[in-house]
Design an enzyme around this catalytic site. Structure first.
Site, short mmCIF file in Angstrom:
data_model
loop_
_atom_site.label_atom_id
_atom_site.label_comp_id
_atom_site.label_asym_id
_atom_site.label_seq_id
_atom_site.Cartn_x
_atom_site.Cartn_y
_atom_site.Cartn_z
N ASP A 60 0.87 -1.17 0.00
CA ASP A 60 0.00 0.00 0.00
C ASP A 60 0.90 1.22 0.00
O ASP A 60 1.65 1.44 0.94
CB ASP A 60 -0.87 -0.05 1.26
CG ASP A 60 -1.74 1.18 1.39
OD1 ASP A 60 -2.11 1.71 0.34
OD2 ASP A 60 -2.02 1.59 2.52
N THR A 93 -3.16 5.69 -3.77
CA THR A 93 -2.01 6.34 -3.16
C THR A 93 -0.76 6.12 -3.98
O THR A 93 0.10 6.99 -4.06
CB THR A 93 -1.77 5.78 -1.75
OG1 THR A 93 -1.89 4.37 -1.80
CG2 THR A 93 -2.78 6.32 -0.79
N THR A 94 -0.67 4.96 -4.61
CA THR A 94 0.52 4.67 -5.40
C THR A 94 0.52 5.47 -6.70
O THR A 94 1.51 6.07 -7.09
CB THR A 94 0.61 3.18 -5.72
OG1 THR A 94 0.35 2.45 -4.53
CG2 THR A 94 1.96 2.81 -6.22
N ASP A 393 -8.84 0.21 2.48
CA ASP A 393 -8.90 0.73 1.11
C ASP A 393 -10.21 0.33 0.45
O ASP A 393 -10.87 1.14 -0.21
CB ASP A 393 -7.74 0.17 0.27
CG ASP A 393 -6.48 0.99 0.50
OD1 ASP A 393 -6.53 1.87 1.38
OD2 ASP A 393 -5.48 0.74 -0.17
#
Length: 557
Positions: A60, A93-94, A393
């Protein structure tokens, strides 16, 4: 020649001009490269040792960056990006970091050619506006009540995570939890408060398949007197208090002088009567379960257990609120103020179960609960932590869809469509801004390219084929299947992303890139200023001797 004028102190280091731009771009690119391999279903995991020597194994983006300790200021601001993304929409987020890194990378060539950073920023902002309008065009609305669609959507979000291999399990949990706690605000808006009303309880042991969403709440507590109180009650009447059920002590130290022995007995009697009154006030509502956030004295426990009422004490405030939401009770501050309407009757079952060597109280089978607990079982602590992150998530994604039920294609298709649209539009842009605008269009391809890289297919061929497809109209939904690396239609494969996440990703990445490009000076080595007159702090604290403890230290006028 004049003597050189010293403006800055010697200890300060100042870098300015293009040197700073390059340093910033390199730093952001380095951060993006750390995270790059964790994008997509075939992603790698990162193992981090934290300060305490514990291990975090995760892919994550936010969890990884949170643990890193970086020196470079630009890199630090990149980490903030993924934090905001996580708080705002909970997923992507990545991609935010990868995209922002790429935006800065393509800007480097323009800075070499002496373009002014504001020009680049202007072009980027234009590109951002256009890309959001493209998103609006290709987004497709969905029906939130259709469980199958929701499932495949949440699944595509956690397909990239570690728990992707457990199929529908986590997706099911997430959808169930979010639909349970959703509150209709009217006008078709739904508010889902994940943080407050969904509690994830991790209990090591058992199998992952045993995880479930409870129609109610579980708490890590046992009843106060296990032998005497019932541990299983059907359709309990629940009273929630946040006051102590014990004799009220004085606010500060109270001294009472007792002359006769009888006075002592009177005092004790007063205590007893006080507690008895308190309990009677509670018992006249015929509860089966009394829960308080504070203490519960032995005497009160005796009265309650005599009346066949189970009691639980010292509950966390948040847990108490959850129970109130689940069974329809109202948390009462004083026993005197109890009313019939405050008693929670919505729960179907109260029982205490033992997992491992701890007891957990379940209040389940509630009618229309507005709070729930998710019970996670699994082999080890590390595994459970990762599952919890993934569930977080997944729940965010489910929440976003409930808030804004629009879908975009996943698998890099959205980015490619945006990129193709921007490339076409760039030909109509006049002046110097055309080139950075075109570069921004190319930068969007970083996401599908990274996906292809992580699958291990031939990147150049795949990208050319994809670009060719997207140049024709009508192929907006063509992208990369992250598992096989084939070029497929995302609608058939059900690889979807939620609109909120994508839009937020683009906005955050672009704005961050613009912000970092605008920096042209870094001054480092600034020391904290001491309060005037403080002087160097003494190394040894001054110890007062008995003699001068009473004399007030003479204060300087």
């Amino acid at each position: 020649m004049h003597a050189p004028v010293l403006v800055l102190k010697d200890s300060l280091k100042r870098e300015s001009g293009s040197k700073v731009h390059h340093a910033n771009i390199q730093a952001s690119k380095a951060v993006a490269d750390i995270i790059r391999t964790t994008l997509g279903p075939r992603s790698m995991l990162k193992m981090l040792l934290d300060a305490a020597g514990g291990i975090v194994v995760t892919n994550d983006g936010n969890a990884i960056l949170r643990e890193l300790d970086l020196a470079h200021p630009a890199a630090k601001s990149m980490i903030e990006l993924s934090r905001t993304q996580d708080e705002e929409v909970g997923d992507g987020t990545t991609s935010v970091i990868v995209l922002a890194g790429e935006m800065l990378h393509v800007a480097a060539t323009f800075i070499d050619k002496n373009y002014h950073p504001t020009v680049i920023c202007r072009a980027y902002n234009k590109a951002l506006e256009d890309s959001i309008s493209v998103l609006d065009k290709i987004a497709m609305p969905i029906d939130v009540t259709d469980r199958a669609t929701m499932l495949s959507l949440v699944k595509s979000c956690i397909g990239t995570k570690f728990t992707g291999q457990f199929g529908d399990l986590i997706a099911d949990l997430a959808i169930e939890a979010t639909t349970t706690v959703g509150v209709d605000l009217g006008q078709g808006l739904r508010e889902v408060d994940i943080k407050k009303y969904i509690k994830i309880e991790k209990i090591p042991g058992g199998q992952l398949e045993d995880s479930k969403v409870l129609k109610g709440v579980m708490i890590n507590k046992d009843v106060v007197a296990p032998g005497k109180m019932r541990r299983r009650i059907l359709f309990p009447r629940i009273i929630l208090l946040d006051c102590p059920l014990e004799y009220k002590k004085g606010e500060n130290q109270t001294n009472a002088e007792l002359v006769k022995e009888e006075d002592w007995e009177i005092l004790l009697k007063l205590e007893e009567e006080y507690i008895q009154n308190m309990c009677m006030q509670i018992l006249k509502f015929k509860p089966d379960l009394v829960i308080t956030e504070k203490g519960l004295s032995d005497l009160a426990c005796h009265y309650l257990s005599k009346a066949g009422v189970s009691a639980i004490r010292r509950l966390r405030k948040t847990d108490n609120n959850r129970i109130a939401k689940a069974c329809g009770a109202v948390v009462v501050n004083r026993p005197e103020e109890l009313q019939e309407s405050d008693v929670g009757t919505g729960a179907g079952l109260f029982e205490v179960k033992k997992f491992g060597d701890e007891f957990f109280a379940f209040i389940v089978d509630c009618k229309d609960p507005k709070a729930c607990s998710v019970l996670l079982r699994g082999a080890s602590k590390d595994l459970l932590n990762e599952v919890e992150r993934n569930l977080q998530d997944a729940m965010s994604v489910a929440r976003n869809i409930l808030k804004n039920p629009k879908l975009l294609p996943g698998g890099g298709a959205t980015e490619l469509t945006v990129s193709a649209a921007l490339k076409q539009k760039s030909s109509s842009i006049e002046g110097i801004e055309k080139w950075p605008y075109e570069a921004a269009a190319v930068a969007f391809e970083a996401i599908p390219r990274t996906l292809a890289q992580n699958c291990g297919v031939n990147v150049i061929r795949t990208m050319t084929a994809l670009q060719g497809k997207h140049a024709d109209v009508g192929n907006e939904w063509t992208g990369i299947d992250g598992n096989t690396g084939d070029i497929v239609d995302m609608k058939e494969r059900k690889i979807w992303d939620s609109y909120n996440v994508k839009a937020q990703t683009f906005k955050t990445a672009m704005e961050a890139a613009c912000m970092l490009l605008r920096i042209d000076d870094i001054v480092s080595g600034i020391k904290k200023k001491q309060a005037p007159g403080a002087g160097p702090t003494p190394s040894k604290p001054k110890v007062e001797e008995e003699g001068d403890a009473d004399n007030e230290q003479i204060l300087p006028e």
